[in-house]
Write an enzyme that holds these catalytic residues in place. Structure first.
Site, short mmCIF file in Angstrom:
data_model
loop_
_atom_site.label_atom_id
_atom_site.label_comp_id
_atom_site.label_asym_id
_atom_site.label_seq_id
_atom_site.Cartn_x
_atom_site.Cartn_y
_atom_site.Cartn_z
N ASN A 71 35.61 44.06 37.32
CA ASN A 71 34.40 44.85 37.08
C ASN A 71 34.22 45.92 38.15
O ASN A 71 33.27 45.92 38.93
CB ASN A 71 33.18 43.93 37.03
CG ASN A 71 33.31 42.90 35.92
OD1 ASN A 71 33.90 43.18 34.87
ND2 ASN A 71 32.77 41.72 36.15
N ILE A 102 42.00 38.59 41.42
CA ILE A 102 42.95 39.68 41.48
C ILE A 102 44.07 39.36 42.45
O ILE A 102 45.25 39.61 42.17
CB ILE A 102 42.23 40.98 41.89
CG1 ILE A 102 41.31 41.46 40.76
CG2 ILE A 102 43.22 42.08 42.27
CD1 ILE A 102 40.39 42.61 41.14
N GLY A 119 33.21 49.11 40.05
CA GLY A 119 32.07 50.01 39.99
C GLY A 119 30.84 49.43 39.32
O GLY A 119 29.94 50.17 38.94
N CYS A 120 30.78 48.11 39.17
CA CYS A 120 29.62 47.48 38.55
C CYS A 120 28.74 46.86 39.64
O CYS A 120 28.80 47.29 40.79
CB CYS A 120 30.09 46.44 37.53
SG CYS A 120 31.12 47.16 36.22
N GLY A 121 27.94 45.88 39.30
CA GLY A 121 27.10 45.26 40.32
C GLY A 121 26.22 46.27 41.01
O GLY A 121 25.48 47.03 40.38
N ASN A 152 34.60 51.29 48.74
CA ASN A 152 33.65 52.28 49.17
C ASN A 152 34.46 53.53 49.51
O ASN A 152 35.65 53.44 49.82
CB ASN A 152 32.91 51.78 50.42
CG ASN A 152 31.72 52.63 50.79
OD1 ASN A 152 31.87 53.76 51.24
ND2 ASN A 152 30.54 52.09 50.62
N ASP A 168 41.21 47.40 44.67
CA ASP A 168 40.15 47.21 45.67
C ASP A 168 38.96 48.03 45.20
O ASP A 168 39.06 49.25 45.09
CB ASP A 168 40.66 47.68 47.04
CG ASP A 168 39.54 47.91 48.05
OD1 ASP A 168 38.44 47.34 47.86
OD2 ASP A 168 39.76 48.65 49.02
N GLN A 225 33.57 42.26 47.01
CA GLN A 225 35.00 42.24 46.70
C GLN A 225 35.85 42.93 47.76
O GLN A 225 36.83 42.37 48.25
CB GLN A 225 35.23 42.87 45.33
CG GLN A 225 36.60 42.58 44.74
CD GLN A 225 37.61 43.71 44.93
OE1 GLN A 225 37.33 44.71 45.59
NE2 GLN A 225 38.78 43.57 44.35
N GLU A 226 35.49 44.15 48.14
CA GLU A 226 36.33 44.88 49.10
C GLU A 226 36.30 44.23 50.48
O GLU A 226 37.36 44.03 51.11
CB GLU A 226 35.87 46.33 49.22
CG GLU A 226 36.68 47.10 50.25
CD GLU A 226 36.38 48.57 50.30
OE1 GLU A 226 35.19 48.94 50.35
OE2 GLU A 226 37.34 49.38 50.30
N GLU A 227 35.11 43.88 50.95
CA GLU A 227 35.01 43.29 52.28
C GLU A 227 35.77 41.96 52.36
O GLU A 227 36.45 41.69 53.35
CB GLU A 227 33.54 43.08 52.65
CG GLU A 227 32.78 44.36 52.94
CD GLU A 227 32.19 45.03 51.71
OE1 GLU A 227 31.51 46.06 51.84
OE2 GLU A 227 32.42 44.50 50.60
#
Length: 639
Positions: free
Chosen positions: A569, A426, A571-573, A440, A437, A454-456
Site C-alpha cells: 500500500n 515485502i 503512499g497510503c495511510g 519519504n 521502500d 514501513q520505511e523506518e
C-alpha cells in the site's frame, strides 16, 4: 459510445464515489446524496476490515454473485451491438470501473472471471510460517492466523534474483560509477579501500568528512580566548577516554559539539542503559561493544580513503561502498561527528539532506526509541565481532526528460502476473524481487526520530541503509534511490507503536559477483494528499505513474532478467492515498516495465480480493495500460 454517455443519468456524487475512487472499496448501502457526502476520504484508506473472513473459493463466488443489490444503474447490457471488439472492451472497462470489483457485471460472474485468467489461482493458506524464514532470533516467528487469503499467481512462479539475474561483468569505475574499494576480491576477504592513502575533498560536491584537516572547531584556550582547533583531534581525544556509562558517553559527544550543550538531551540513551538493559548487559556494552565502535569510528581515514560524492538532484550516479566502510560511517553517525549536519535552518548547507548524526535518536523517552536502539546496538555488536565482507551500491536514478517517460494513453503494454496476499512481508516473501521502500522524499524518513512505519522499520532491520542519508539529497518528483546489497541484521514484530525488536537475524541471501546481497530496494516517495480528492487529478495520477515507472524501469535488461516487484500500500495511510488507486497505478507501471507483481495488503483481506478481481478483469478483457489510462482520464474529466 463513451463511458459518460452510458452513465449520464448517474448522480454526480455517486459518480465521484464510484469512478474517481474506482470504487475498489467495500460496497456501502447508501443511495442518497446526503449519505454520500458523509463518506470521507479517510474511510476509504487502507484499513483492516474486521468483518472480512478468509472463506473457501466457492463461498467467495457465491457471495460475490449476491452483491448486485442497490446497483441497478450499473447493470451491464449486452455488448454485441457495438461494432468492434475494441468498442466492446472500452464500454466493458468503463462499466467495470463504475461498478467496482464488488459489483462484477452480470455478464461475467466471479467464476467466469477466474476461469478467464488462465494460470491464476485462489488459495486459502492455513499453514503457519515464521515472520523471518531464516532468522536465528529466539522470538522471531509468528504463526499466521487461519484462513489467510492469497490470489493469483503462486509466488514460486514470479521471477527472482539470482535465478533470473544476468551475468555481471568486471566491476570497474566509470564517470558516474564511484567505487570506494579495490574491485578485485579474494574469497572471504574484506574489500580493501581505494586508494591506499586518505584523500580529502572539502567542497560542496562531496561529504565533508569528520577526519578532514579542514574540519575546524572553535574552543576556549587556557587563556580564556577562543581558538580554532582540529575537530578530528577533539573527537579522538574525547572518544579514547574510558567511557563506562551513558553519562560519560554524553559528555564525550558534547565535547566536540559544545554549541549544543543546552539543546541536546540524551534521555533516551540514559533510559536505555539504566532501565531497559540490566546491569550485566549494560556493563558488557561499555566494556566490549563500545570500545569496538570507537575503534571503528576512529579508523575512518584508513577505511574510507576516497572522497564520497553527494548524490545530488538531477544527476544519475552510483556509489559502491564496502560493508566495513558503511560500518565506520555509521559509527561516526552514532557519535555525532559529521560536521555541518546539525543545523536545521532552511538556508544551511545541508538543508536539502536528511540528518545523519544520531542526536535525535538519543532524545526523549519513547518506547519506540528504545526498540530502535536495540536494533542499532545489535548491528554494532555484530560488525565488531565479525567484519562483514560484502558491498552495497547506492544509485540515484533521475529521469527528467519527458521523452523518456511512456506516453501512457498510447501504451499497448498488457498486465502481467500478480500475486496478491493478505499476509506476508515485502522483505521476506519478496526475497530476490525489487522491493519497494515507501519512502519519504528525505530517505529514511523519521528513522532517527519518532517515525516507525514501513520505511523506518526497513532502515532499522537493515541499518546500513541509514548511511544513504549521509549523501542523498531530497528526491525530486522524477527520481528514486536504488540500494542493492544491504544486509538484514535484526528481526522484529509489530508496526508503529507496537514495533518490537525480537532478536538477531542471520541473513542467508546469496551475494552476486560484486559481493552484494541479492536484496534490491527502491525508495519511492509518493505524494502526500491532505485532501483525498486531490489524488484523482490527472496531473497527480500522472506524477505517481511516472514516479513508479522511474523506480521499476530497467530498459537495459531483457525481460527474462527483470525480477518481479514486491510492494504493497504505497503512499497510503498517513500519505492519504486510496490503496485501490495506488495498486492500479503500480500495476500499470509494472506492466509498462515488463515486471510481474507480488502485492501484500498487510492483513486487509477485502483489499486483497478487490485487487485480484480488478487484475483478473483487466487481463480477461485484454485491457492495455493505454486504455486503462484513457479510462482514468475520462472518468475524471468532469472534476
Amino acid at each position: 459510445m463513451s463511458q459518460l454517455d452510458e452513465n449520464k443519468d448517474l448522480n454526480p456524487k455517486r459518480l465521484r464515489q464510484t469512478t474517481l475512487n474506482f470504487t475498489f472499496v467495500k460496497k456501502r448501502k447508501r443511495s442518497t446524496t446526503d449519505d454520500l457526502k458523509t463518506s470521507s476520504g479517510e474511510e476509504m484508506l487502507c484499513q483492516t476490515n474486521t468483518d472480512a473472513r478468509g472463506i473457501a473459493p466457492a463461498e467467495v463466488a457465491k457471495n460475490r454473485a449476491c452483491m448486485h443489490d442497490n446497483t441497478s444503474s450499473h447493470e451491464t447490457k449486452d455488448l454485441s451491438h457495438y461494432s468492434s471488439p475494441k468498442e466492446q472492451k472500452t464500454v466493458a472497462l468503463s462499466r467495470y470501473e463504475l461498478a467496482g470489483p464488488s459489483h462484477l457485471s452480470k455478464s461475467m460472474d466471479l467464476g467466469e472471471v477466474n476461469a478467464a485468467s488462465g494460470d491464476e489461482e485462489t488459495m486459502i493458506d492455513n499453514s503457519s510460517q515464521p515472520l523471518f524464514s531464516e532468522s536465528d532470533s529466539q522470538d522471531d516467528t509468528q504463526p499466521m492466523s487461519e484462513n489467510n487469503v492469497w490470489f493469483g499467481t503462486p509466488l514460486s512462479q514470479l521471477k527472482r534474483a539470482p535465478q533470473c539475474s544476468s551475468c555481471l561483468g568486471q566491476l570497474q569505475p566509470e564517470r558516474h560509477f564511484k567505487i570506494l574499494f579495490k574491485p578485485k576480491f579474494t574469497d572471504g576477504s574484506i574489500p580493501k579501500p581505494f586508494p591506499d592513502n586518505y584523500q580529502d575533498r572539502w567542497d560542496s560536491n562531496h561529504v565533508r568528512m569528520p577526519c578532514s584537516s579542514e574540519n575546524l572547531y572553535p574552543v576556549e584556550a587556557e587563556s580564556g580566548k577562543k581558538e580554532v582547533k582540529s575537530r578530528w583531534e577533539l573527537i579522538q581525544s574525547s572518544l579514547l577516554h574510558v567511557l563506562s556509562s551513558s553519562v560519560d558517553l554524553e559528555e564525550s559527544i558534547l565535547h566536540y559539539n559544545t554549541r549544543y550543550n543546552k539543546r541536546w538531551n540524551f534521555e533516551a540513551l540514559h533510559h536505555y542503559f539504566t532501565e531497559v538493559l540490566d546491569r550485566e548487559e549494560s556493563s558488557y556494552f561499555f566494556a566490549s561493544v563500545l570500545p569496538g565502535m570507537v575503534q571503528l569510528a576512529l579508523e575512518l581515514p584508513n577505511i574510507c580513503t576516497q572522497p564520497i560524492p553527494l548524490l545530488k538532484q538531477n544527476i544519475n550516479q552510483t556509489i559502491f561502498l564496502s560493508q566495513q566502510q558503511l560500518a565506520s560511517l555509521l559509527a561516526n553517525a552514532f557519535f555525532c561527528t559529521f560536521p555541518r549536519r546539525n543545523a536545521q535552518q532552511k538556508k544551511s548547507e545541508y538543508a536539502a539532506y536528511p540528518d545523519i548524526n544520531f542526536n535525535r535518536l538519543f532524545d526523549g523517552r519513547s518506547a519506540r526509541k528504545q526498540e530502535k536502539l536495540k536494533c542499532i546496538i545489535n548491528y554494532f555488536r555484530r560488525v565488531i565481532t565479525k567484519t562483514p565482507c560484502g558491498t552495497v551500491s547506492f544509485t540515484r536514478r533521475s529521469i527528467h526528460s519527458a521523452d523518456t517517460y511512456p506516453n501512457w494513453e498510447q501504451s499497448q503494454a498488457k498486465f502481467g502476473k500478480l500475486h496478491v496476499s493478505s499476509v506476508g512481508k515485502i522483505e521476506t516473501e519478496g526475497t530476490g524481487m525489487l522491493q519497494l521502500d515507501f519512502a519519504n522524499s528525505s530517505v529514511g524518513g523519521g528513522v532517527l526520530g519518532q517515525g516507525c512505519v514501513q520505511e523506518e522499520i526497513r532502515f532499522l532491520i537493515c541499518p546500513e541503509l541509514i548511511v544513504s542519508r549521509l549523501f542523498t539529497e531530497v528526491l525530486g518528483k522524477h527520481e528514486c534511490l536504488i540500494i542493492k546489497g544491504a544486509e538484514q541484521y535484526n528481526s522484529y514484530s509489530g508496526y508503529a507503536n507496537s514495533f518490537r525488536w525480537t532478536g538477531n537475524h542471520a541473513d542467508k541471501t546469496p551475494r552476486d559477483k560484486w559481493r552484494r546481497r541479492e536484496t534490491e530496494i527502491v525508495a519511492l516517495d509518493a505524494l502526500h494528499f491532505r485532501q483525498a480528492e486531490q489524488q484523482y487529478q490527472p496531473e497527480k495520477m500522472k506524477r505517481e505513474l511516472n514516479k513508479a515507472f522511474c523506480g521499476f524501469n530497467e530498459n537495459d535488461k531483457p525481460e527474462a532478467h527483470v525480477p518481479a516487484v514486491a510492494t504493497g500500500n504505497w503512499g497510503c495511510g498517513a500519505f492519504g492515498g486510496n490503496p485501490r488507486l495506488k495498486a492500479l497505478i503500480q500495476l500499470m507501471a509494472a506492466a509498462e516495465t515488463k515486471r510481474d507483481v507480488a502485492y501484500f495488503t498487510f492483513h486487509d483481506k477485502t483489499l486483497c480480493q478487490d485487487i485480484h478481481n480488478m487484475h483478473v478483469f483487466l487481463q480477461s478483457q485484454e485491457v492495455s495500460v493505454g486504455w486503462c489510462k484513457h479510462a482514468m482520464k475520462q472518468a475524471t474529466s468532469l472534476y
